[in-house]
Design an enzyme around this catalytic site. Sequence first.
Site, PDB file in Angstrom:
ATOM      1  N   GLU A   1      43.559  34.999  34.437  1.00 41.33           N
ATOM      2  CA  GLU A   1      42.463  35.936  34.259  1.00 41.33           C
ATOM      3  C   GLU A   1      42.995  36.997  33.311  1.00 41.33           C
ATOM      4  O   GLU A   1      43.665  37.949  33.713  1.00 41.33           O
ATOM      5  CB  GLU A   1      42.038  36.592  35.579  1.00 41.33           C
ATOM      6  CG  GLU A   1      40.813  37.491  35.391  1.00 41.33           C
ATOM      7  CD  GLU A   1      40.828  38.778  36.218  1.00 41.33           C
ATOM      8  OE1 GLU A   1      39.740  39.336  36.429  1.00 41.33           O
ATOM      9  OE2 GLU A   1      41.907  39.223  36.634  1.00 41.33           O
TER      10      GLU A   1
ATOM     11  N   ASP B   1      45.523  36.937  38.801  1.00 38.71           N
ATOM     12  CA  ASP B   1      44.699  38.121  38.602  1.00 38.71           C
ATOM     13  C   ASP B   1      45.356  39.065  37.598  1.00 38.71           C
ATOM     14  O   ASP B   1      46.571  39.265  37.612  1.00 38.71           O
ATOM     15  CB  ASP B   1      44.540  38.825  39.959  1.00 38.71           C
ATOM     16  CG  ASP B   1      43.609  40.011  39.900  1.00 38.71           C
ATOM     17  OD1 ASP B   1      42.415  39.812  39.616  1.00 38.71           O
ATOM     18  OD2 ASP B   1      44.064  41.134  40.160  1.00 38.71           O
TER      19      ASP B   1
END
Length: 533
Positions: free
Chosen positions: A261, A199
């Site tokens: 990401e 993330d």
Amino acid sequence: MLERDEWWRDAVIYQVYPRSFADSDGDGMGDLPGITGRLPHLRELGVDAVWLSPFYPSPQHDAGYDVADYRGVDPRFGDLGDADKLIAEAHNLGLKIIVDLVPNHTSSEHAWFQAALAAAPGSPERERYIFRDGDEPPNSWQSVFGGSAWERTPDGQWYLHLFDVSQPDLNWDNPEVREEFLAILRFWLDRGVDGFRVDVAHGMIKEKNLTDWTSASTILGGLDPAGPPPPMWDQEGVHEIYQSWRQVLDQYPGGRILVAEAWVAPASRLARYVRPDEMHQAFNFPYLEAPWTPAALRAVIDESLEANDAVGAPTTWVLSNHDVVRHASRLGFPAGTPRMPGIGAEDPQPDAALGLRRARAATLLMLALPGSAYLYQGEELGLPEHTTMPDEFREDPAWERSGHAERGRDGCRVPLPWEADAPSYGFGPAEKSWLPQPATWAEFALDRQQGVAGSTWELYRSALGLRRAHGLGRGTVTWQDGAFAFRNGDVLVVTNFGAEAVELPAGARVLLSSEPLDDDGRVPTDVTVWAAL
């Protein structure tokens, strides 16, 4: 042939949002045993791997992306034993398991941050985070969620939170932080996970002087390809972190992977994250956000392939995830409609039939491209966004933080319909589900689609089988003259964006079509065809 350990180069990876996949105990919340029980569905569908959104202990201020303990399972979802069973059953079925990792920040309830608040300024506990002195916020940085990125503590110091105030940023210049995450990687690798989706992979390292920055490019996805990276994003130091992580993963057998990401532009800069000694894949957000026009899609396909080929990495493709309006609804608006932060009952509504028609065509186009493809749970059923959810059920923090201006992401996170005539459409044994399911979802239920010719589920299953049989994930794109068409190996792919039907070449044998051809064997508007030449 690919080496077995390089399965990720052409894998189809299915994202599971644990709250909404399957509920085993009837409390209305999806859980790990529920996922385990439904894994045969994913094996039958034909995917290669499953990516699980966060299931760690968390106060859930940001849907689990505020992690309180990186080595546990939130009781809402089960326990570590349930995680072990899920991993084992996936492997028994030939599926890989990828878990989310959130290294930019922790929850404010994490033991480290609680210790930092209890300790004095300048203490080792505070050095794990980014604390600063001053009567005013240390700089002008804004939170992605709005407002200042700095919060003051009772003793007068400030801490950085690029996201919610309950998500303090870690100090990645601290060796203790780096060692802790190497240990977390090993903890899950030892339990058998096959990789990590990272993330905010372009965060973590901040420019040392914390230089002021008030540009709109502080917002994720708003980076200026022509300018320097903002002082909080895409700093050079992130790459040495991933090099050290890659060394850990390479010590384990079976091809363990890192997926970024990273909201980074242009594509050539994003490709730096997937150089041979760093990550294996990076999400292709420009492809997801491209409008339904041939020029835009061809441009992003070419740019993506060129940038990733230059570093020997596969390109990834994705149309939906837990943060965006489902593409079966998004494509029901005119091409070029600005990105929507959720849809409510009072907002303009998508054309449902047009959206599903284009979504099926877009999916066949995507699955014919070389590289790795990501699917979001429920898209194989043709699920639309829940666009008429009563506002009192909304849980996405964006709804409250925006003063109810943004509907948020709840509409794409509604629990799945498995059985048309069962309580909660088979999501769980009880009627309740943590978000309400639309009354129209019976028609999308899995048991209404399996074995039904032309259903969206059968289209996905057939496409994944043909993709594997023809090696499309390992092929190349060769554009053809005329209509929007390319060859990948022995397969011709044609998508008709125009108003008039398109002829297929003489002798072309249709392998799969997102909708029936017309009576003259031509490709209608908003239809994709795979054909053997």
